[in-house]
Design a protein around this motif. Structure first.
Motif, short mmCIF file in Angstrom:
data_model
loop_
_atom_site.label_atom_id
_atom_site.label_comp_id
_atom_site.label_asym_id
_atom_site.label_seq_id
_atom_site.Cartn_x
_atom_site.Cartn_y
_atom_site.Cartn_z
N THR A 112 -35.26 18.31 -0.81
CA THR A 112 -35.16 16.86 -1.09
C THR A 112 -33.85 16.27 -0.58
O THR A 112 -33.62 15.08 -0.77
CB THR A 112 -35.28 16.61 -2.60
OG1 THR A 112 -34.25 17.33 -3.29
CG2 THR A 112 -36.64 17.04 -3.13
N LEU A 113 -32.99 17.08 0.03
CA LEU A 113 -31.74 16.59 0.56
C LEU A 113 -31.74 16.66 2.08
O LEU A 113 -32.13 17.69 2.66
CB LEU A 113 -30.57 17.41 0.03
CG LEU A 113 -30.08 17.06 -1.39
CD1 LEU A 113 -29.08 18.10 -1.87
CD2 LEU A 113 -29.45 15.67 -1.43
N ARG A 151 -29.72 15.22 5.94
CA ARG A 151 -28.72 14.51 6.72
C ARG A 151 -29.44 13.53 7.62
O ARG A 151 -30.42 13.89 8.29
CB ARG A 151 -27.91 15.50 7.57
CG ARG A 151 -27.17 16.56 6.78
CD ARG A 151 -25.82 16.08 6.35
NE ARG A 151 -24.90 15.90 7.46
CZ ARG A 151 -24.03 16.83 7.89
NH1 ARG A 151 -23.98 18.02 7.28
NH2 ARG A 151 -23.21 16.56 8.90
N LEU A 172 -23.44 15.32 -4.93
CA LEU A 172 -23.87 16.69 -4.63
C LEU A 172 -23.04 17.71 -5.38
O LEU A 172 -21.82 17.52 -5.59
CB LEU A 172 -23.72 16.97 -3.12
CG LEU A 172 -24.41 16.05 -2.12
CD1 LEU A 172 -24.14 16.52 -0.70
CD2 LEU A 172 -25.91 16.00 -2.39
N GLU A 203 -25.14 22.42 -3.28
CA GLU A 203 -25.94 21.52 -2.46
C GLU A 203 -25.20 21.16 -1.18
O GLU A 203 -25.79 21.05 -0.10
CB GLU A 203 -26.28 20.26 -3.25
CG GLU A 203 -27.30 20.49 -4.35
CD GLU A 203 -27.53 19.25 -5.19
OE1 GLU A 203 -28.67 19.08 -5.68
OE2 GLU A 203 -26.58 18.45 -5.38
N LEU A 224 -26.25 21.76 2.89
CA LEU A 224 -26.39 20.62 3.77
C LEU A 224 -25.37 20.62 4.92
O LEU A 224 -25.47 19.80 5.83
CB LEU A 224 -26.23 19.33 2.95
CG LEU A 224 -27.04 18.09 3.35
CD1 LEU A 224 -28.52 18.41 3.42
CD2 LEU A 224 -26.79 16.96 2.35
N ALA A 273 -25.94 11.21 3.97
CA ALA A 273 -26.88 12.08 3.26
C ALA A 273 -27.88 11.22 2.49
O ALA A 273 -27.54 10.15 1.99
CB ALA A 273 -26.14 12.99 2.29
N ARG A 284 -31.19 11.55 -0.41
CA ARG A 284 -31.92 12.39 -1.36
C ARG A 284 -33.28 11.75 -1.66
O ARG A 284 -33.35 10.58 -2.02
CB ARG A 284 -31.15 12.58 -2.65
CG ARG A 284 -31.80 13.62 -3.59
CD ARG A 284 -31.20 13.59 -4.98
NE ARG A 284 -29.81 13.98 -5.03
CZ ARG A 284 -29.36 15.23 -5.16
NH1 ARG A 284 -30.25 16.23 -5.24
NH2 ARG A 284 -28.07 15.48 -5.21
#
Length: 551
Positions: A61-62, A64, A95, A99, A103, A154, A156
């Motif tokens: 769900t995260l 860039r 984050l 996390e 990323l 970023a 989410r």
């Protein structure tokens, strides 16, 4: 040859098809946030909708923004703006350290944390452990604060659970995903078209969806290795009133019972098996009582099962259990029913060089131009059954099909699979009595070629082998095969002999099970061999030894 989809927004169109399908068929089951999402989604700009679906289809769900680079979407930061007011995504989310590591690249982390010396060249996992121990990095913070000066953003995804629920409502499971559309659009998978009546829904009430999600959460915990008793504490024990959901619950119960049995927790394993209706649970309950040395209780349950075995598999299991329990209790020895003998063939052949399988070695040895041999195992019987009974298998009865991507009916392994389609199967099998089966099988082979089926092995068997089988296997034998498959589809669709040999000039055949040195017949193979021999159908068990070993 690589096939390319001409529509660059194919994934967006497919996602919208799912929303339209759900709105049309499940509107009465949806909750407020699902209704709101389905209504709002088409109103967004196309790039924003496309970006959203790309995020939903990717792992996690995260994201860039720099990694969401799709030509048809354009600038992902601009496309994301329309998704923010509805709370579907979050820009520059807070984050955790973990996390952030997921990323970020290693060079970015080295720069962000000023790593030097051994820490600079260490693996990312070791760098993470090092930074976790530093109190300065305990506080969560936005992506932009972890990476000051970055020109990246970023994002989410906040509504993944909602999208998963919509996927569940459409497919009736969480194992199928959006790739089903792509594979279908590319023509790699093609499915039978089935009429969907209003009653043909996998979920009939909102509580069905909730129950599925409960079961799925428990199943995930089981596969993650959580203790069985912890999972059992949260597993609903009441019947759901939905047959296919109930069958899923019973299967998970059985698996938890197996785990407890493996841990030698006899009391809890027995309690689970005793309250479980999954096939084989009663047999395991007897076995657990025996392992726990509760021989009287085990024998009492054995006697109950012996009066009305649930299947051939249980009957076979009881034939092994009974004499052992009787012996431990000092009961008189009972006569043992002997299986009908199959023809035995002993071969001593030279050990071949290169890559080989024992079935292939025997096939090459027995093959003759006038009596060809084929490696078919379970494929031939299942394919002939699937072609003859196609219309019965794909009959559009309630609860069998509820989306366009079914390989077979959802209740294929249910105990009442045959009963619910009794008239359709009777009509198909009646063709074996009047000789119409050959034309029907070949017509289906041509008409349905390549469509997904739980029985037909399109890539394994050509029309030539099917015609040869129809020339050499009597219709009466096919009917015996097919009726036995219908007695218990899950158990009886396997266990057929490895090879089949045809004598076209004599219109006869022989099924051949091959066992190499040290191999033994499996239970499902023994049941089929016994059945065929009992009904006068030709079956041979070939025991292969290597000539060098015998010398």
């Amino acid at each position: 040859m690589i096939r390319v989809l001409e529509n660059e927004f194919y994934y967006l169109d497919n996602f919208q098809r799912v929303l339209d399908w759900i709105a049309e068929r499940y509107a009465d089951l949806l909750i407020d946030d699902e209704h709101a999402f389905i209504a709002a989604f088409p109103q967004l700009p196309q790039p924003s909708r496309a970006l959203f679906v790309r995020m939903v289809m990717r792992k996690g769900t995260l994201f860039r923004a720099s990694k969401l680079n799709y030509a048809e979407i354009g600038c992902p930061v601009a496309a994301a703006q329309a998704l923010l007011p509805g709370g579907w995504i979050e820009s520059d989310p807070v984050l955790t350290l973990d996390e952030l590591f997921d990323l970020s690249s290693k060079p970015e982390l080295v720069a962000a944390f000023n790593l030097s010396g051994a820490a600079r060249s260490a693996r990312k996992a070791d760098q993470l452990e090092l930074l976790r121990a530093d109190p300065a990095h305990e506080a969560d913070r936005p992506f932009s604060q972890w990476h000051p000066g970055t020109d990246d953003l970023a994002l989410r995804l906040l509504v993944q659970p909602l999208c998963d629920r919509l996927r569940l409502i459409f497919f009736g499971n969480l194992s199928q995903d959006w790739t089903e559309f792509v594979l279908s659009d590319l023509g790699l998978f093609r499915y039978e078209r089935v009429e969907f009546s209003p009653a043909a829904r996998g979920f009939r009430a909102r509580q069905d969806i909730d129950h599925y999600l409960q079961l799925h959460a428990c199943k995930e915990r089981y596969y993650a290795g959580e203790p069985a008793l912890n999972v059992l504490a949260d597993l609903p024990r009441h019947a759901f009133g939905n047959d296919w959901l109930d069958s899923r619950r019973e299967r998970l119960l059985f698996q938890l019972g197996q785990l407890l049995e493996k841990e030698k927790d006899w009391d809890n394993a027995y309690a689970v098996y005793a309250g479980c209706r999954y096939p084989g649970a009663r047999g395991r309950a007897i076995r657990v009582l025996e392992k726990h040395e509760k021989f009287d209780d085990a024998y009492a349950l054995f006697e109950t099962a012996r009066q009305a075995p649930e299947s051939e598999a249980e009957r076979q299991h009881l034939l092994r259990l009974g004499p052992r329990l009787a012996r431990k209790l000092g009961h008189p020895k009972q006569p043992v029913r002997r299986a009908a003998p199959a023809t035995r063939l002993d071969l001593s052949l030279p050990l071949p060089g290169g890559d080989w399988r024992v079935e292939g070695v025997v096939l090459d040895h027995l093959h003759r131009d006038e009596a060809p041999v084929f490696y078919v195992e379970n494929t031939l019987a299942n394919t002939l059954f699937g072609l003859l009974c196609w219309r019965a298998i794909f009959a559009a009865i309630p609860g069998a099909f509820f989306h366009p991507f079914h390989r077979g009916p959802a209740d294929l392994y249910a105990a009442d699979f045959h009963r619910r389609r009794q008239a359709e199967f009777d009509a198909c099998l009646a063709l074996l009595d009047d000789g119409g089966h050959r034309a029907a099988i070949l017509a289906t082979y041509e008409e349905k070629a390549g469509l997904q089926s739980p029985f037909v092995a399109w890539d394994w068997l050509g029309r030539d082998i099917i015609e040869l089988a129809l020339d050499c296997i009597p219709a009466a034998h096919l009917k015996l095969w097919f009726r036995r498959i219908l007695q218990d589809v899950k158990e009886n669709r396997t266990g057929f002999p490895d090879l089949i040999q045809f004598w076209p000039d004599e219109a006869r055949y022989d099924m051949i099970e091959v066992k190499g040195p040290g191999d033994r017949l499996q239970d499902n193979q023994l049941r089929w061999i016994d059945y065929c021999a009992e009904h006068g159908m030709p079956v041979t068990v070939c025991y292969l030894q290597w000539a060098q070993e015998a010398a």
